[in-house]
Design a protein around this motif. Structure first.
Motif, PDB file in Angstrom:
ATOM      1  N   TYR A 644      -2.854  42.684  15.313  1.00 46.12           N
ATOM      2  CA  TYR A 644      -3.002  42.866  16.761  1.00 46.12           C
ATOM      3  C   TYR A 644      -4.112  43.825  17.167  1.00 46.12           C
ATOM      4  O   TYR A 644      -4.513  43.820  18.326  1.00 46.12           O
ATOM      5  N   GLY A 645      -4.600  44.640  16.228  1.00 47.37           N
ATOM      6  CA  GLY A 645      -5.633  45.592  16.608  1.00 47.37           C
ATOM      7  C   GLY A 645      -6.981  45.367  15.949  1.00 47.37           C
ATOM      8  O   GLY A 645      -7.993  45.894  16.418  1.00 47.37           O
ATOM      9  N   TYR A 646      -7.017  44.583  14.869  1.00 44.16           N
ATOM     10  CA  TYR A 646      -8.247  44.512  14.070  1.00 44.16           C
ATOM     11  C   TYR A 646      -8.693  43.081  13.758  1.00 44.16           C
ATOM     12  O   TYR A 646      -9.553  42.879  12.906  1.00 44.16           O
ATOM     13  N   GLY A 647      -8.063  42.091  14.412  1.00 42.86           N
ATOM     14  CA  GLY A 647      -8.533  40.710  14.251  1.00 42.86           C
ATOM     15  C   GLY A 647      -8.199  40.074  12.915  1.00 42.86           C
ATOM     16  O   GLY A 647      -8.809  39.072  12.530  1.00 42.86           O
ATOM     17  N   PHE A 648      -7.238  40.651  12.168  1.00 48.42           N
ATOM     18  CA  PHE A 648      -6.873  40.046  10.878  1.00 48.42           C
ATOM     19  C   PHE A 648      -6.326  38.640  11.135  1.00 48.42           C
ATOM     20  O   PHE A 648      -5.547  38.442  12.058  1.00 48.42           O
ATOM     21  N   PRO A 649      -6.752  37.641  10.332  1.00 46.56           N
ATOM     22  CA  PRO A 649      -6.311  36.263  10.620  1.00 46.56           C
ATOM     23  C   PRO A 649      -4.789  36.119  10.525  1.00 46.56           C
ATOM     24  O   PRO A 649      -4.200  36.416   9.487  1.00 46.56           O
ATOM     25  N   ARG A 650      -4.207  35.677  11.627  1.00 43.21           N
ATOM     26  CA  ARG A 650      -2.743  35.617  11.729  1.00 43.21           C
ATOM     27  C   ARG A 650      -2.124  34.727  10.658  1.00 43.21           C
ATOM     28  O   ARG A 650      -1.061  35.018  10.129  1.00 43.21           O
ATOM     29  N   PHE A 651      -2.819  33.624  10.322  1.00 44.05           N
ATOM     30  CA  PHE A 651      -2.227  32.688   9.356  1.00 44.05           C
ATOM     31  C   PHE A 651      -2.129  33.297   7.956  1.00 44.05           C
ATOM     32  O   PHE A 651      -1.468  32.756   7.085  1.00 44.05           O
ATOM     33  N   ARG A 652      -2.775  34.448   7.743  1.00 45.56           N
ATOM     34  CA  ARG A 652      -2.638  35.126   6.444  1.00 45.56           C
ATOM     35  C   ARG A 652      -1.552  36.201   6.489  1.00 45.56           C
ATOM     36  O   ARG A 652      -1.298  36.879   5.488  1.00 45.56           O
ATOM     37  N   GLY A 653      -0.946  36.392   7.659  1.00 42.28           N
ATOM     38  CA  GLY A 653       0.253  37.243   7.754  1.00 42.28           C
ATOM     39  C   GLY A 653       0.014  38.735   7.845  1.00 42.28           C
ATOM     40  O   GLY A 653       0.940  39.481   8.093  1.00 42.28           O
ATOM     41  N   GLY A 654      -1.232  39.186   7.609  1.00 39.38           N
ATOM     42  CA  GLY A 654      -1.500  40.630   7.548  1.00 39.38           C
ATOM     43  C   GLY A 654      -1.899  40.993   6.127  1.00 39.38           C
ATOM     44  O   GLY A 654      -1.618  40.243   5.176  1.00 39.38           O
ATOM     45  N   PRO A 655      -2.568  42.147   5.934  1.00 35.16           N
ATOM     46  CA  PRO A 655      -3.091  42.468   4.591  1.00 35.16           C
ATOM     47  C   PRO A 655      -2.015  42.615   3.514  1.00 35.16           C
ATOM     48  O   PRO A 655      -2.226  42.216   2.370  1.00 35.16           O
ATOM     49  N   MET A 656      -0.840  43.159   3.873  1.00 34.64           N
ATOM     50  CA  MET A 656       0.181  43.388   2.842  1.00 34.64           C
ATOM     51  C   MET A 656       0.878  42.072   2.477  1.00 34.64           C
ATOM     52  O   MET A 656       1.172  41.812   1.307  1.00 34.64           O
ATOM     53  N   LYS A 657       1.095  41.224   3.483  1.00 31.42           N
ATOM     54  CA  LYS A 657       1.660  39.895   3.209  1.00 31.42           C
ATOM     55  C   LYS A 657       0.670  39.070   2.386  1.00 31.42           C
ATOM     56  O   LYS A 657       1.052  38.382   1.426  1.00 31.42           O
TER      57      LYS A 657
END
Length: 705
Positions: A644-657
């Protein structure tokens, strides 16, 4: 009448069998609801006195979709597509009376009815794309047949909700009842009117919106081209388009088989795991220890100190949430500029036809500006949004300490600074909290709620209540330089700098990051944020930097030239005539070359995949440190921060996921490999090492609050 405790009850009302779905809180389509609907249709078919079936939802919803408790479990019969075929095939009239949400499978139920009435205020939508899926109970087949390709794809590819009036205009419903009308009564009146008028059974699968095949194909081709640009890298949008192509080319039954096949492909896609994780994670972040320990304080009025871009954005977010807002600035000119910054947002909405001048006037009536801190004497919560410098912040807090009433929450919008130090500078540290909004604050969903050592639990609970009322996604963070997001950002930005000095161009790095699914790469982001900001931060940290740590000076050389990005028309990229999209700059590449020579680096080439391995390893490793130190409560809080703050691609779930999906052992092996070049930077997080040794993953730590 069936048993009263059942989730689907039936009642005879003259010629009409009223079927009520009662599965709180949102009447989700659980196995019991599906069975209940099938039984109700069979009951109507077997009773000669019944001429019509009316479907209604109890409580606040018609049907808000699938039952998320069944996600990931084996499917239990009857399947929804089968129940809906039974419903649609009924030779007695079937009418849906919709109030509140009719979403996903809920709208698919309504579409398989013969007639639809919606109460004003209802929300209709097919949001499956947001979970990496497609409407799998005939939604991709019935919707285009009913309302045409363009409108159907707009609903399915965006996942947005349409109101009752818009649904009527597009042909999704047949009648709208005024707001506040009882759906059951309105539905009964409509059913009886249809019977009196001898209205025919009208099956959606036989609707004719696709009759003009050439026009429909042209709309489909246009949507395909648009989606390829907009949904680059996403799996389910392409499958939705394939399904609609099937609706155009195939008989209904074949189209349904095609939909099922593509639905299963979506279910099995790795993107689905990431999207489902994101869906649940954003609902988990509000679960914090302080919320269990205390209730929020009264929260009716807001103060904002500072009317710049950030202060104005926060003011708009507070006004939009219904609060009266008092803005304080240092002089009349600044307060006029602050007000203008706020009005500019609403004027932009008016220009786009998304707001009326009357609505703007009503909102601005809750705004007041002042140059006197005493105007904040009665606010319940005040947010300081002034220049990012400790002395300036402390001076503002000293004034707030003097004028704010007892029990007022005093918040700082700092991105990096030590909030414990700010809190310690006044007489009421228990009332001080960090509210780190992201720019533009009225649009960006993330709110990092930074919890200093001395703060009261009810202040933390109040901050989470504010986030809820502003419709923000809150993440609880501990105090450290940069909190969760900016602390991790500093590390992977450093990894990007090393890659640039080692031989990858800033343009290749940005391209690799965009290919991964980000909207922008790190050097584009630096140009957007302003190179002067990062430069000031580096100078602030220079004295405490480890002299043994590698330091890349390329950004400093660019900043020394006064090239601060978009606002100066050049940074890493050129922005001629204020262009938003940058062009590559040979002079920047010359600076990069000169710096490589000065640092004694022989450049080598990297593939995009090698770039991302380093970029992501740095992000995940620091994410693990942030969790280990308790700066983030759980790995999912890191994920939500980046989504929500850094544009991480949602379909990848976030860096830890993402790390869990790749395998923590692989990431640890990469870090150990990179450490052969630079052991100081590539130091494996003890948490990462521990999880790999135990054969566990980050997900195992998400239950720990």
């Amino acid at each position: 009448m069936s048993a009263e405790n059942a989730v689907v009850t039936t009642a005879r009302e003259g010629r009409v069998l009223v079927v009520t779905i009662n599965n709180p809180p949102v009447n989700a389509l659980s196995q019991a609801v599906r069975q209940g609907l099938a039984d109700a249709v069979a009951q109507a078919q077997g009773d000669g006195e019944i001429k019509a079936v009316l479907l209604v939802g109890s409580g606040k919803a018609f049907i808000a979709g699938a039952d998320i408790r069944e996600f990931g479990k084996p499917a239990m019969p009857p399947s929804l597509p089968d129940v809906l075929m039974q419903l649609e095939s009924s030779d007695k009239l079937v009418i849906a009376a919709i109030h509140g949400p009719a979403l996903g499978g809920g709208l698919e139920v309504a579409l398989s009815c013969h007639y639809r009435l919606a109460v004003s205020g209802a929300k209709l939508g097919l949001p499956e794309v947001q979970l990496g899926l497609l409407p799998g109970a005939g939604g991709t087949q019935r919707t285009p047949r009913l309302i045409g390709v363009k409108a159907a794809l707009d609903l399915m590819l965006s996942g947005r909700h349409a109101g009752a009036e818009e649904a009527l205009a597009m042909g999704l419903v047949d009648q709208v009842a005024p707001a506040g009308t009882d759906a059951r009564s309105a539905g009964l009146a409509y059913a009886n009117q249809l019977l009196d008028d001898k209205a025919p059974v009208r099956r959606t699968r036989e609707a004719a919106a696709l009759a003009d095949k050439a026009a429909a194909q042209a709309e489909l081709d246009a949507a395909k081209a648009e989606s390829a640009k907009k949904n680059r890298g996403l799996f389910s949008p392409g499958k939705i388009i394939e399904c609609v192509q099937g609706a155009l080319d195939l008989p209904f039954d074949e189209g349904m088989k095609n939909e099922r096949k593509l639905f299963v492909q979506c279910l099995e896609s790795p993107q689905r795991a990431g999207l489902i994780h994101a869906f649940f994670a954003e609902r988990e972040t509000a679960k914090i220890p302080e919320a269990k320990a205390a209730a929020p304080r009264a929260l009716n009025t807001i103060g904002v100190v500072g009317g710049g871009t950030m202060g104005a954005g926060i003011t708009v977010a507070a006004l939009d949430a219904g609060f009266p807002v008092v803005m304080v600035e240092r002089d009349d000119e600044s307060i006029a500029r602050g007000r203008a910054n706020v009005e500019k947002v609403y004027d932009g909405l008016i220009a786009k036809g998304r707001m009326t001048a009357e609505k703007k006037a009503a909102i601005m009536a809750r705004y007041s500006g002042s140059t006197d801190y005493a105007a904040l004497a009665q606010v319940d919560l005040v947010i300081e949004a002034v220049f990012e410098e400790m002395g300036v912040k402390k001076a503002v807090f000293a004034e707030l300490d003097k004028v704010c009433k007892g029990g007022a929450v005093i918040a700082t919008n700092t991105s990096y600074l030590d909030i414990d130090a700010i809190a310690a500078s006044i007489s009421r540290p228990q009332d001080v909290i960090g509210l780190h909004f992201f720019s533009p604050a009225n649009i960006m969903k993330l709110l990092e709620i930074v919890v200093p050592a001395k703060v009261s639990a009810d202040v933390v609970a109040t901050a989470f209540e504010l986030a809820k009322r502003m419709k923000k996604i809150p993440v609880r963070a501990g105090v450290c330089d940069g909190f969760i997001g900016n602390r991790i950002l500093a590390v992977y930005r450093e990894a990007a700098n090393y890659l640039m000095e080692d031989g990858a161009s800033p343009y290749q790095i940005d391209e690799a990051v965009r290919e991964f699914g980000y909207p922008m790469g790190p050097f584009q982001v630096a140009d957007l944020a302003g190179g002067d900001i990062g430069w000031a931060t580096r100078k602030r940290k220079a004295a405490t930097r480890d002299p043994k740590a590698r330091y890349v000076q390329i950004a400093d050389r660019i900043a020394e030239k006064g090239w601060f990005g978009q606002k100066t028309q050049r940074g890493y990229y050129l922005y001629p005539q204020g262009a938003r999209i940058g062009q590559q700059d040979p002079e920047v590449l010359a600076i990069v070359d000169a710096e490589r020579q000065r640092a004694g680096v022989t450049p080598r080439s990297f593939t995009n995949e090698e770039i991302m391995r380093r970029y992501m390893a740095a992000m995940v490793n620091e994410g693990a440190n942030v969790v280990r130190e308790g700066i983030a409560l759980r790995p999912l809080d890191v994920d939500v921060t980046f989504l929500y703050g850094y544009g991480f691609p949602r379909f990848r779930g976030g860096p830890m996921k993402w790390a869990d999906m790749v395998g923590l052992d692989k990431i640890l092996a990469d870090i150990r490999e990179f450490a052969k070049e630079d052991a100081l930077f590539w130091k494996p997080s003890p948490l990462l090492v521990e999880l790999v040794e135990k054969g566990e993953n980050f997900e195992s730590l998400n239950k720990a609050v």
